[in-house]
Design an enzyme around this catalytic site. Structure first.
Site, PDB file in Angstrom:
ATOM      1  N   GLU A 155     -10.756  14.179 -10.935  1.00 28.39           N
ATOM      2  CA  GLU A 155     -11.609  12.520 -10.709  1.00 28.39           C
ATOM      3  C   GLU A 155     -12.492  13.249  -9.512  1.00 28.39           C
ATOM      4  O   GLU A 155     -12.910  12.897  -9.299  1.00 28.39           O
ATOM      5  CB  GLU A 155     -11.007  11.483 -10.726  1.00 28.39           C
ATOM      6  N   CYS A 215      -6.279   8.792 -11.963  1.00 26.58           N
ATOM      7  CA  CYS A 215      -5.451   9.433 -12.124  1.00 26.58           C
ATOM      8  C   CYS A 215      -4.443   9.951 -13.049  1.00 26.58           C
ATOM      9  O   CYS A 215      -3.760  10.657 -13.246  1.00 26.58           O
ATOM     10  CB  CYS A 215      -4.629   8.525 -10.807  1.00 26.58           C
ATOM     11  N   HIS A 265       2.935   6.151  -9.910  1.00 23.04           N
ATOM     12  CA  HIS A 265       1.936   7.227  -9.125  1.00 23.04           C
ATOM     13  C   HIS A 265       1.792   6.012  -8.005  1.00 23.04           C
ATOM     14  O   HIS A 265       2.028   5.040  -7.466  1.00 23.04           O
ATOM     15  CB  HIS A 265       0.391   6.250 -10.008  1.00 23.04           C
TER      16      HIS A 265
HETATM   17  P1  HMG Z   1      -5.330  -3.290   3.711  1.00 25.66           P
HETATM   18  O1  HMG Z   1      -7.002  -4.395   3.674  1.00 25.66           O
HETATM   19  O2  HMG Z   1      -5.605  -1.881   4.308  1.00 25.66           O
HETATM   20  O3  HMG Z   1      -4.865  -4.532   3.231  1.00 25.66           O
HETATM   21  O4  HMG Z   1      -5.919  -3.020   2.308  1.00 25.66           O
HETATM   22  P2  HMG Z   1      -3.821  -5.298   3.906  1.00 25.66           P
HETATM   23  O5  HMG Z   1      -4.203  -6.005   4.914  1.00 25.66           O
HETATM   24  O6  HMG Z   1      -3.118  -6.658   3.048  1.00 25.66           O
HETATM   25  O7  HMG Z   1      -2.714  -4.255   4.838  1.00 25.66           O
HETATM   26  C1  HMG Z   1      -2.094  -3.458   4.112  1.00 25.66           C
HETATM   27  C2  HMG Z   1      -0.439  -3.789   4.158  1.00 25.66           C
HETATM   28  O8  HMG Z   1       0.431  -3.288   5.943  1.00 25.66           O
HETATM   29  C3  HMG Z   1       0.001  -5.572   3.903  1.00 25.66           C
HETATM   30  O9  HMG Z   1       1.546  -5.358   3.526  1.00 25.66           O
HETATM   31  C4  HMG Z   1      -0.013  -5.912   5.754  1.00 25.66           C
HETATM   32  O10 HMG Z   1       0.790  -7.114   6.192  1.00 25.66           O
HETATM   33  C5  HMG Z   1       0.592  -4.457   6.313  1.00 25.66           C
HETATM   34  P3  HMG Z   1       1.544  -6.170   2.166  1.00 25.66           P
HETATM   35  O11 HMG Z   1       1.076  -7.147   2.800  1.00 25.66           O
HETATM   36  O12 HMG Z   1       1.050  -5.385   1.107  1.00 25.66           O
HETATM   37  O13 HMG Z   1       3.363  -5.983   1.729  1.00 25.66           O
HETATM   38  N1  HMG Z   1       0.483  -4.575   7.739  1.00 25.66           N
HETATM   39  C6  HMG Z   1       1.144  -4.520   8.224  1.00 25.66           C
HETATM   40  N2  HMG Z   1       2.179  -3.946   8.259  1.00 25.66           N
HETATM   41  C7  HMG Z   1       3.273  -3.944   9.972  1.00 25.66           C
HETATM   42  N3  HMG Z   1       2.411  -3.511  10.788  1.00 25.66           N
HETATM   43  C8  HMG Z   1       1.503  -4.372  10.779  1.00 25.66           C
HETATM   44  C9  HMG Z   1       0.400  -4.691   9.429  1.00 25.66           C
HETATM   45  N4  HMG Z   1      -0.819  -4.770   9.733  1.00 25.66           N
HETATM   46  C10 HMG Z   1      -0.770  -5.145   7.957  1.00 25.66           C
HETATM   47  N5  HMG Z   1       0.730  -4.749  12.586  1.00 25.66           N
HETATM   48  C11 HMG Z   1      -5.269  -1.706   0.302  1.00 25.66           C
HETATM   49  C12 HMG Z   1      -4.901  -2.452   1.661  1.00 25.66           C
HETATM   50  C13 HMG Z   1      -4.429  -0.589  -0.197  1.00 25.66           C
HETATM   51  C14 HMG Z   1      -6.240  -2.256  -0.922  1.00 25.66           C
HETATM   52  C15 HMG Z   1      -6.615  -0.288   1.215  1.00 25.66           C
HETATM   53  O14 HMG Z   1      -5.946   1.041   1.954  1.00 25.66           O
HETATM   54  C16 HMG Z   1      -7.100   0.621  -0.265  1.00 25.66           C
HETATM   55  O15 HMG Z   1      -8.001  -0.152  -0.538  1.00 25.66           O
HETATM   56  N6  HMG Z   1      -6.290   1.537  -0.400  1.00 25.66           N
HETATM   57  C17 HMG Z   1      -7.189   2.268  -2.158  1.00 25.66           C
HETATM   58  C18 HMG Z   1      -7.047   1.624  -3.107  1.00 25.66           C
HETATM   59  C19 HMG Z   1      -5.695   1.685  -3.602  1.00 25.66           C
HETATM   60  O16 HMG Z   1      -4.716   2.671  -2.654  1.00 25.66           O
HETATM   61  N7  HMG Z   1      -5.427   1.266  -4.906  1.00 25.66           N
HETATM   62  C20 HMG Z   1      -3.621   0.929  -5.365  1.00 25.66           C
HETATM   63  C21 HMG Z   1      -3.857   0.902  -7.128  1.00 25.66           C
HETATM   64  S1  HMG Z   1      -5.394   1.202  -7.850  1.00 25.66           S
HETATM   65  C22 HMG Z   1      -4.539   2.941  -8.232  1.00 25.66           C
HETATM   66  O17 HMG Z   1      -3.145   3.305  -7.476  1.00 25.66           O
HETATM   67  C23 HMG Z   1      -5.679   4.050  -8.654  1.00 25.66           C
HETATM   68  C24 HMG Z   1      -6.226   5.176  -7.666  1.00 25.66           C
HETATM   69  O18 HMG Z   1      -4.797   5.892  -6.958  1.00 25.66           O
HETATM   70  C25 HMG Z   1      -7.382   5.354  -8.064  1.00 25.66           C
HETATM   71  C26 HMG Z   1      -7.345   6.022  -9.606  1.00 25.66           C
HETATM   72  O19 HMG Z   1      -6.870   5.603 -10.292  1.00 25.66           O
HETATM   73  O20 HMG Z   1      -8.185   7.327  -9.869  1.00 25.66           O
HETATM   74  C27 HMG Z   1      -6.632   3.761  -6.350  1.00 25.66           C
END
Ligand code: HMG
Length: 408
Positions: free
Chosen positions: A79, A111, A233
């Site tokens: 992609e 993906c 994945h």
């Molecule tokens: P974010 O804003 O960092 O989310 O985005 P958050 O604030 O909820 O923090 C993430 C986790 O860290 C949470 O844990 C927090 O509690 C924890 P959870 O609630 O999930 O268990 N956290 C901490 N832990 C320890 N110490 C701390 C601390 N602070 C927070 N101090 C997000 C996270 C994954 C959404 C972001 O990185 C993102 O948008 N990533 C890109 C999209 C993505 O990967 N999506 C996954 C599913 S879609 C997919 O897999 C397809 C893809 O590969 C593309 C394709 O198909 O082509 C992406």
């Protein structure tokens, strides 16, 4: 007739950014990345690498013990395409010196196009069991500076030789699918970076897992208990925790959290140190499982989940073949990871913002550390690739990762 993996190799660029350095730059607690996402390092390609060079580097190693003239088709799943018309497969075809009778094309659906490629390969091999297919999946995950997705960026390529003479993993025939038109993650043609609704994408991923599993069970009659291991994945490592606990709950599994963790743990050793490799991620996990498992997995069944945003998902499965360990290039992979160079934040910014000219201007790319193949530059709107000599591997062991998810 068996169908499966005869050879497999993963390639990732020689540079990475330590996520502790990124957290420091962003004024965040590093544990958010290390424990929250389960990520430790993100692979960053230098200006003279793209999906073609990464794919060619993986494919070169995957073909080490395979006669190149036996490859009937090369498919390229990505992609991060470099051209709207010409398939990246054709560049790799030339770099590897594949026969002119070998078909070459590119496939896309976020993906999971690599898994669609695998299914096309299965149909081709079923039609003609003498065929060997080279499936290359190569991607650079880009979300942009200071976005929530930034720490989940990464880069890498997998190359798999698929045939009716597999020696590593045989795929079982059935699969379950799920497709729904959703805007969880997409990249319009005018953008270099993906747009993503991160939290929503996680919800949709889990929904697609449940739905494709339901379809898979209907098609195959299999049960959760029939699988010894699972690979998912991996957009980031903790996604596997969310996915596997979800699947275990749907199936009312009586396994303890520790037992559930054991079902995925060895598939999660490479992703924390490369980041998301989009089309290559699931297969990077399968390779990690095969290389890192201390246990002999021969004859054991593995459940496989492929997710592509937008979205389409596939649940399918495979069985490890006797003596599969003999065919893995484990030490070479450890060497590749262990000899990468750490970038300081400013170097990451420079690599990340580098762009090849898009106005037709001729351009010579500065030389960085790459594998065997690199982009030498642009001439008359054409990417020029070259082959460079590489030092023989020293083979030090894989460094211990700090970020592996331990959810029990
Ligand atoms: P974010 O804003 O960092 O989310 O985005 P958050 O604030 O909820 O923090 C993430 C986790 O860290 C949470 O844990 C927090 O509690 C924890 P959870 O609630 O999930 O268990 N956290 C901490 N832990 C320890 N110490 C701390 C601390 N602070 C927070 N101090 C997000 C996270 C994954 C959404 C972001 O990185 C993102 O948008 N990533 C890109 C999209 C993505 O990967 N999506 C996954 C599913 S879609 C997919 O897999 C397809 C893809 O590969 C593309 C394709 O198909 O082509 C992406």
């Amino acid at each position: 007739m068996k169908f499966g993996i005869e050879s497999i190799n993963f390639y990732t660029p020689h540079y990475y950014l330590d996520l502790e350095a990124l957290a420091q730059e962003r004024g965040l607690d590093p544990q958010k990345y290390l424990r929250g996402l389960g990520q430790e390092k993100m692979a960053v390609p230098p200006p003279d690498e793209d999906v073609v060079t990464m794919g060619a580097n993986a494919a070169y190693r995957a073909l080490e013990n395979i006669e190149r003239s036996s490859i009937d088709t090369i498919m390229f799943a990505t992609e991060s395409s470099i051209d709207q018309s010409k398939a990246a497969a054709i560049y790799v075809h030339k770099l590897l010196g594949l026969p002119t009778t070998c078909k070459a094309f590119e496939i896309k659906q976020a993906c999971c196009s690599s898994t669609t490629g695998l299914q096309i390969a299965q149909a081709l091999v079923t039609q003609n069991p003498t065929q060997k297919i080279l499936l290359v999946a190569s991607d650079i995950a880009r979300y942009g500076f200071n976005t929530a997705g930034e720490p989940s960026q990464g880069a890498g390529a997998i190359a798999i030789v698929l045939s009716a003479q597999p020696c590593l993993l045989a795929f079982n025939g059935e699969s379950g699918s799920y497709t729904e038109d959703v805007m969880d993650f997409w990249r319009p043609n005018y953008r270099d970076e993906a747009l993503v609704d991160g939290k929503y994408s996680i919800k949709i991923y889990l929904k697609a897992l449940a739905e494709s599993w339901k379809h898979y069970v209907k098609e195959s009659g299999a049960r959760f208990e029939d699988f010894y291991r699972f690979c998912y994945h991996l957009p980031f490592t903790r996604m596997a925790e969310k996915a596997h606990t979800h699947l275990a709950k749907i199936n009312k599994s009586t396994l303890t959290p520790t037992e559930q963790y054991q079902q995925v743990a060895d598939s999660l050793k490479f992703n924390p140190i490369t980041g998301n490799c989009y089309t290559a991620s699931l297969y990077e996990g399968i390779l990690s499982l095969m290389i890192e498992s201390k246990e002999d997995l021969s004859e054991k069944r593995v459940g496989l989940f492929s997710y592509g945003s937008g979205c389409m998902a596939t649940f399918f499965s495979g069985t490890f073949l006797p003596h599969y360990k003999r065919w893995l290039q484990g030490e070479a992979h450890h060497h590749m990871f262990a000899t990468r160079k750490s970038l300081i934040y400013r170097e990451y910014e420079n690599f990340y913002t580098h762009k090849l000219p898009s106005d037709g201007e001729d351009y010579v790319t500065a030389k960085h550390e790459t594998g065997l193949f690199r982009i030498a530059g642009i001439k008359e709107h054409k990417r020029i690739y070259e082959t460079c000599p590489i030092a023989p591997p020293q083979r030090p062991p894989l460094q211990q990762t700090k970020s592996i998810t331990k959810w029990p």
